[in-house]
Design a protein around this motif. Structure first.
Motif, short mmCIF file in Angstrom:
data_model
loop_
_atom_site.label_atom_id
_atom_site.label_comp_id
_atom_site.label_asym_id
_atom_site.label_seq_id
_atom_site.Cartn_x
_atom_site.Cartn_y
_atom_site.Cartn_z
N MET A 133 0.84 -1.03 -0.06
CA MET A 133 -0.10 0.20 0.04
C MET A 133 0.88 1.05 -0.21
O MET A 133 1.73 1.42 0.76
CB MET A 133 -1.09 -0.03 1.09
CG MET A 133 -1.89 1.00 1.09
SD MET A 133 -3.25 0.93 2.56
CE MET A 133 -2.14 1.24 3.98
N TYR A 174 -7.16 -7.65 4.77
CA TYR A 174 -7.55 -7.05 3.51
C TYR A 174 -9.00 -7.80 3.30
O TYR A 174 -9.22 -8.89 3.74
CB TYR A 174 -6.57 -7.74 2.47
CG TYR A 174 -7.19 -7.80 1.16
CD1 TYR A 174 -6.93 -6.56 0.33
CD2 TYR A 174 -7.85 -8.75 0.34
CE1 TYR A 174 -7.60 -6.51 -1.01
CE2 TYR A 174 -8.40 -8.76 -1.02
CZ TYR A 174 -8.32 -7.45 -1.55
OH TYR A 174 -8.68 -7.50 -2.83
N CYS A 194 -5.18 -1.27 -2.10
CA CYS A 194 -3.86 -2.24 -2.27
C CYS A 194 -3.42 -1.34 -3.52
O CYS A 194 -4.31 -0.96 -4.45
CB CYS A 194 -4.26 -3.32 -2.51
SG CYS A 194 -3.16 -4.49 -2.88
N ILE A 233 -7.64 -2.31 2.67
CA ILE A 233 -6.56 -2.77 3.65
C ILE A 233 -6.49 -1.88 4.64
O ILE A 233 -6.53 -0.84 4.91
CB ILE A 233 -5.13 -2.66 2.93
CG1 ILE A 233 -5.18 -3.59 1.71
CG2 ILE A 233 -4.30 -3.13 4.10
CD1 ILE A 233 -3.90 -3.47 1.22
#
Length: 106
Positions: A1, A11, A36, A97
């Protein structure tokens, strides 16, 4: 990320929800939230934290390359929910995320 590797994280393609029973035994929640790397430009998400059904944190709409820091008092929370929602009425590339999520007792 954001070009960075995080050792731990949660996630889930939004819409998603993680639920944890805390028993009012923890004090703070911290995390870095974002999408992501590799998600297409139309990807977006909004992250929220709920304590016992009440929203106690809500991020702005985030796109790939954007991140937000979460720091929330959870000292009175029994049921903690980490929620990621699609940002613009669709969930295309909404690769959400929760990076380095931590609960602390200090």
């Amino acid at each position: 990320m954001g070009g960075r590797f995080y050792e731990k994280g949660l996630y889930a393609h939004s819409p998603s929800r993680y639920v944890f029973r805390l028993g009012r035994q923890w004090r703070t929640l911290t995390a870095t939230v974002g999408l992501c790397d590799g998600a297409a430009d139309q990807g977006s998400a909004i992250f929220s934290v709920r304590g016992d059904g009440k929203e106690i944190y809500r991020s702005a709409l985030l796109r790939v390359g954007q991140q937000a820091e979460v720091f929330v008092d959870i000292s009175k929370v029994d049921k903690l929910e980490l929620v990621a929602e699609p940002g613009e009425g669709h969930n295309f590339n909404s690769w959400a995320i929760w990076a380095s999520p931590k609960v602390r007792r200090y």
